[in-house]
Enzyme design. Structure first.
Site, mmCIF file in Angstrom:
data_model
loop_
_atom_site.group_PDB
_atom_site.id
_atom_site.type_symbol
_atom_site.label_atom_id
_atom_site.label_comp_id
_atom_site.label_asym_id
_atom_site.label_seq_id
_atom_site.Cartn_x
_atom_site.Cartn_y
_atom_site.Cartn_z
ATOM 1 N N HIS A 66 10.475 -10.201 -7.774
ATOM 2 C CA HIS A 66 9.804 -9.977 -6.481
ATOM 3 C C HIS A 66 8.557 -9.091 -6.550
ATOM 4 C CE1 HIS A 66 12.061 -12.315 -3.685
ATOM 5 N NE2 HIS A 66 13.219 -11.775 -4.016
ATOM 6 N N HIS A 125 12.015 -18.383 -3.361
ATOM 7 C CA HIS A 125 10.683 -17.894 -2.975
ATOM 8 C C HIS A 125 9.554 -18.633 -3.693
ATOM 9 C CE1 HIS A 125 11.444 -14.400 -0.275
ATOM 10 N NE2 HIS A 125 12.658 -14.601 -0.757
#
Length: 323
Positions: A66, A125
């Site tokens: 992330h 994602h």
């Protein structure tokens, strides 16, 4: 395709690694045509390799990153910079953190440099509809342009979805699917592809284990399902596997077992979003398939709101004594 032909991978990797030892947060601003080249060349490699990877130990497996670029560098310092160790990453390279661009660029550069020793799976994602909202689009737009974000989307749409290590460890970002009966179903998924709202590909990237569920349950995320311990046991037995290794959820110690150690969740972004005191972990699998964990402790830092309790995110797994 001129971008690919004159891509100087060694120079790109060198510049991305130059910030080692710098104060976390220092950016590396590659040229736009270099980033485009990374996307195009890695996309070619992803499509030349199977959507269901068959890998061999020894290797190190990492969970969500992330955009926490300096923590990614810490992982490599701990586990060995490629090609010292073989790596499999389980997705979620971008969004939430401040340096998604450096993170994904280094990972793609290593994929191009060491295509048979460095592997990247797709996370939920790595999908335009998600990273449009959670930070990556804004970072691309601020530092480069929207066209470059679209080039990343074309690359992400070609990432492999799952991996099996030595025919015994099944790896994916999210988890199992009620639609998954045969590995051949994964192999038949055609790329490039977006992530659909439901079905096998969606579940592999979005589902979660839940100790309170028998069989399949609703997922609080509003996408996919949750699955119980019995689902894990049946899946492993049917496919003659030993372990499921997945990411997708913050876990306090960086790794957490489920279903009598038949499934492990890995999360590799310590101090996730600067809000959690979670550790990050990396799982080392040796030639005998023995698994051990290397832990990145959360950085010691004073929080501005140290007294204020933090609201946990959806999907946070808390350590609980097994009953």
């Amino acid at each position: 395709m001129a971008d690919i032909d004159k891509l100087n991978i060694d120079s790109i990797i060198q510049r991305l690694l130059e910030v080692r030892g710098s104060k976390p947060g220092k950016n590396v601003q590659l040229q736009e045509n270099e980033i485009r080249g990374l996307c195009l060349k890695s996309r070619e490699i992803f499509l030349s390799q199977p959507i269901l990877l068959e890998l061999e130990a020894p290797l190190k497996i990492c969970g969500d990153i992330h955009g926490q670029y300096y923590d990614l560098l810490r992982l490599f310092e701990y586990g060995g910079f490629p090609p010292e160790s073989n790596y499999l990453f389980l997705g979620d390279y971008v969004d939430r953190g401040k340096q998604s661009l450096e993170t994904i660029c280094l990972l793609l550069a290593y994929k191009i440099k060491y295509p048979e020793n460095f592997f990247l799976l797709r996370g939920n994602h790595e999908c335009a509809s998600i990273n449009r909202i959670y930070g990556f689009y804004d970072e691309c737009k601020r530092r480069y342009n929207i066209k470059l974000w679209k080039t990343f989307t074309d690359c992400f749409n070609c990432l492999p979805i799952a991996a099996i290590v030595d025919e015994k460890i099944f790896c994916c970002h999210g988890g199992l699917s009620p639609d998954l009966q045969s590995m051949e179903q994964i192999r038949r998924i055609m790329r490039p592809t977006d992530v659909p709202d439901q079905g096998l590909l969606c579940d592999l990237l979005w589902s979660d284990p839940d100790k309170d569920v028998l069989g399949w349950g609703e997922n609080d995320r509003g996408v996919s399902f949750t699955f119980g311990a019995e689902v894990v046991a049946k899946f492993l037995h049917k496919h003659d596997l030993d372990l499921i290794c997945r990411a997708h959820q913050v876990v306090e110690d960086g790794y957490e077992f489920f279903a009598k150690r038949q499934l492990v969740t890995l999360f590799s972004a310590p101090n996730y979003c600067g809000e959690f005191d979670n550790a990050g972990a990396m799982m080392s699998v040796d030639e005998t398939l023995m698994c051990s964990f290397q832990i990145l402790k959360p950085a010691e830092k004073k929080k501005p709101n140290a007294t204020r309790p933090v609201t946990p995110p959806r999907g946070m797994i808390t350590k609980q004594a097994k009953k």
